[in-house]
Design an enzyme around this catalytic site. Structure first.
Site, mmCIF file in Angstrom:
data_model
loop_
_atom_site.group_PDB
_atom_site.id
_atom_site.type_symbol
_atom_site.label_atom_id
_atom_site.label_comp_id
_atom_site.label_asym_id
_atom_site.label_seq_id
_atom_site.Cartn_x
_atom_site.Cartn_y
_atom_site.Cartn_z
ATOM 1 C CB CYS A 26 -12.784 -18.037 -7.507
ATOM 2 S SG CYS A 26 -11.449 -17.682 -6.390
ATOM 3 C CG HIS A 47 -15.599 -15.030 -7.137
ATOM 4 N ND1 HIS A 47 -15.745 -15.767 -5.970
ATOM 5 C CD2 HIS A 47 -14.293 -14.665 -7.204
ATOM 6 C CE1 HIS A 47 -14.575 -15.842 -5.365
ATOM 7 N NE2 HIS A 47 -13.676 -15.174 -6.081
ATOM 8 C CG ASN A 99 -12.111 -14.595 -2.749
ATOM 9 O OD1 ASN A 99 -12.754 -15.620 -2.961
ATOM 10 N ND2 ASN A 99 -11.266 -14.094 -3.623
HETATM 11 N N1 ACO Z 1 -3.290 -3.200 4.381
HETATM 12 C C1 ACO Z 1 -2.676 -2.031 4.141
HETATM 13 N N2 ACO Z 1 -1.986 -1.762 3.016
HETATM 14 C C2 ACO Z 1 -1.946 -2.745 2.094
HETATM 15 C C3 ACO Z 1 -2.546 -3.986 2.283
HETATM 16 C C4 ACO Z 1 -3.238 -4.208 3.484
HETATM 17 N N3 ACO Z 1 -3.854 -5.358 3.755
HETATM 18 N N4 ACO Z 1 -2.322 -4.751 1.197
HETATM 19 C C5 ACO Z 1 -1.595 -4.005 0.348
HETATM 20 N N5 ACO Z 1 -1.372 -2.800 0.887
HETATM 21 C C6 ACO Z 1 -0.617 -1.674 0.361
HETATM 22 C C7 ACO Z 1 0.353 -2.099 -0.732
HETATM 23 O O1 ACO Z 1 1.568 -2.565 -0.145
HETATM 24 C C8 ACO Z 1 0.559 -0.802 -1.461
HETATM 25 O O2 ACO Z 1 1.453 0.003 -0.746
HETATM 26 P P1 ACO Z 1 2.542 0.897 -1.519
HETATM 27 O O3 ACO Z 1 1.726 1.843 -2.364
HETATM 28 O O4 ACO Z 1 3.302 1.542 -0.422
HETATM 29 O O5 ACO Z 1 3.318 -0.066 -2.352
HETATM 30 C C9 ACO Z 1 -0.829 -0.147 -1.370
HETATM 31 O O6 ACO Z 1 -1.516 -0.794 -0.292
HETATM 32 C C10 ACO Z 1 -1.651 -0.301 -2.624
HETATM 33 O O7 ACO Z 1 -1.542 -1.635 -3.046
HETATM 34 P P2 ACO Z 1 -2.330 -2.153 -4.276
HETATM 35 O O8 ACO Z 1 -1.990 -3.583 -4.509
HETATM 36 O O9 ACO Z 1 -2.186 -1.202 -5.422
HETATM 37 O O10 ACO Z 1 -3.809 -2.032 -3.715
HETATM 38 P P3 ACO Z 1 -5.122 -2.271 -4.492
HETATM 39 O O11 ACO Z 1 -5.974 -1.103 -4.361
HETATM 40 O O12 ACO Z 1 -4.909 -2.843 -5.863
HETATM 41 O O13 ACO Z 1 -5.801 -3.431 -3.630
HETATM 42 C C11 ACO Z 1 -6.141 -5.781 -3.662
HETATM 43 C C12 ACO Z 1 -5.130 -4.675 -3.476
HETATM 44 C C13 ACO Z 1 -7.222 -5.640 -2.619
HETATM 45 C C14 ACO Z 1 -5.434 -7.123 -3.513
HETATM 46 C C15 ACO Z 1 -6.768 -5.661 -5.090
HETATM 47 O O14 ACO Z 1 -5.762 -5.514 -6.064
HETATM 48 C C16 ACO Z 1 -7.610 -6.832 -5.439
HETATM 49 O O15 ACO Z 1 -8.629 -7.086 -4.831
HETATM 50 N N6 ACO Z 1 -7.234 -7.570 -6.470
HETATM 51 C C17 ACO Z 1 -7.981 -8.703 -6.911
HETATM 52 C C18 ACO Z 1 -7.659 -9.833 -6.002
HETATM 53 C C19 ACO Z 1 -8.631 -10.933 -6.177
HETATM 54 O O16 ACO Z 1 -9.773 -10.709 -6.449
HETATM 55 N N7 ACO Z 1 -8.119 -12.127 -6.014
HETATM 56 C C20 ACO Z 1 -8.853 -13.267 -6.101
HETATM 57 C C21 ACO Z 1 -9.611 -13.426 -7.390
HETATM 58 S S1 ACO Z 1 -9.634 -15.006 -7.944
HETATM 59 C C22 ACO Z 1 -9.793 -15.904 -6.588
HETATM 60 O O17 ACO Z 1 -10.637 -15.544 -5.814
HETATM 61 C C23 ACO Z 1 -8.926 -17.056 -6.320
#
Ligand code: ACO
Length: 321
Positions: A112, A248, A278
């Site tokens: 990214c 980003h 993203n």
């Molecule tokens: N729909 C519904 N529920 C979901 C989904 C979904 N799409 N995805 C995950 N969940 C659930 C999980 O299973 C979890 O359930 P549980 O509590 O029963 O275990 C719950 O939601 C919470 O999951 P978390 O992972 O804690 O959710 P969080 O609020 O952290 O959001 C996310 C997840 C959106 C992936 C976040 O952590 C994030 O954005 N992280 C950064 C990711 C990123 O930016 N990546 C790329 C950066 S670098 C690049 O771009 C290559």
């Protein structure tokens, strides 16, 4: 002497996938995706569209707006982690399509942060006098390395391309740029199969992006805050001196947390996540083009670009448009 962005172009595939469509594929909801990520829809390349096809359309748009003739381009650098093939690189494919055959053309693999890395390198070519007109592109088809059955990742990633034309200028352009990386974070965001260590043909269908979202989130916020502070400090500026922050586009909550820590009002932050998702290396030039096109950003504005991606890699570019 500076190097200056003289035009920006971008391309998003017409195939728009909404959150409602994803609700029908995996156990998720529009409400969850909007509130946890800020994404409402994303563009996904058609099966016959490769990364270079998107990149060429973005490059064409930037060239058209720049007033240059394509023959003036003497350097092509592409940030991408989803190249068409292992070789030739996407830069060379763009070069061939532009009918150019004697300039350096290469891609930079920094996930990214790919566009920020490419811009930083092109800036140095211009400042050294080696390039008089550079085409810098960020382009991705992340949909090809996304597991569409994995709700943790498939709601985030998308396809697109953005391009800029960079030329030497006596007027202020790129004021400062820094890039860096820390490979100790490699296992938080990676693609297990690829070309050399684990060739794809050894294990079909297991080459999708793997991510520890929570940990990526935490490091992204801290790193994006610290690189912005470092850039401002090195240039004796405060957030008040910045007209626009273009981070980003990974997650609205990452962007809001960074803006809050910096004391930067969200009105000065360009956010295009809702319709872009993203798009990795394409996200910053896509956002820049959108904000120029809709009239928010104009010539003379001071802008801070921030990249963060797998590796981890990161970087900033401070510039006057
Ligand atoms: N729909 C519904 N529920 C979901 C989904 C979904 N799409 N995805 C995950 N969940 C659930 C999980 O299973 C979890 O359930 P549980 O509590 O029963 O275990 C719950 O939601 C919470 O999951 P978390 O992972 O804690 O959710 P969080 O609020 O952290 O959001 C996310 C997840 C959106 C992936 C976040 O952590 C994030 O954005 N992280 C950064 C990711 C990123 O930016 N990546 C790329 C950066 S670098 C690049 O771009 C290559």
């Amino acid at each position: 002497m500076y190097s200056r962005i003289i035009s920006v172009g971008s391309y998003q595939p017409d195939n728009i996938v909404t959150n409602e469509e994803l609700e029908r594929k995996v156990d998720t909801s529009d409400e969850w995706i909007r509130s946890r990520t800020g994404i409402e829809s994303r563009a996904i390349a058609k099966p016959d569209q490769a990364t270079s096809d998107l990149a060429i359309l973005a490059a064409d748009a930037a060239i058209k707006k720049s007033g240059i003739t394509k023959d003036e381009i003497d350097l092509i650098i592409v940030g991408t982690c989803t190249p068409d093939v292992a070789t030739p690189n996407v830069g060379v494919i763009i070069q061939e399509s532009l009918g150019l055959n004697s300039c350096p053309a290469f891609s930079v693999e920094a996930a990214c942060s790919g566009f920020i890395y490419a811009l930083n390198i092109a800036n140095k070519f211009i400042l050294s006098g080696e390039s008089k007109c550079a085409l810098v592109v960020g382009a991705e088809t992340l949909s090809r390395i996304t597991d569409w059955n994995d709700r943790n990742t498939c709601v985030l990633f998308a396809d697109g391309a953005g391009a800029v034309i960079l030329k030497p200028s006596e007027d202020t352009g790129i004021i400062y740029s820094e890039i860096s990386a820390d490979g100790t974070y490699a296992d938080l965001l990676y693609v297990p199969y690829g070309t050399s260590r684990k060739p794809i043909h050894e294990k079909e269908n297991d080459y999708f992006l793997q991510m520890n979202g929570n940990e990526v989130f935490k490091v992204a916020v801290k790193k994006l805050e610290s690189i912005a502070i470092n850039t401002l400090k090195k240039n004796n500026l405060t957030v008040d001196d910045i007209d626009w922050l273009i981070p980003h586009q990974a997650n609205i909550r990452i962007i809001q947390a960074v803006a809050k820590r910096l004391g930067m009002p969200m009105e000065k932050v360009i956010v295009t996540l809702a319709e872009h998702g993203n798009t990795s290396a394409a996200s910053i030039p896509l956002a820049l083009d959108k904000a120029i096109t809709d009239g928010r950003i104009s010539k003379g504005d001071r802008i801070l670009l921030q990249g963060f991606g797998a590796g981890f890699t990161w970087g900033t570019t401070l510039l006057t448009l």
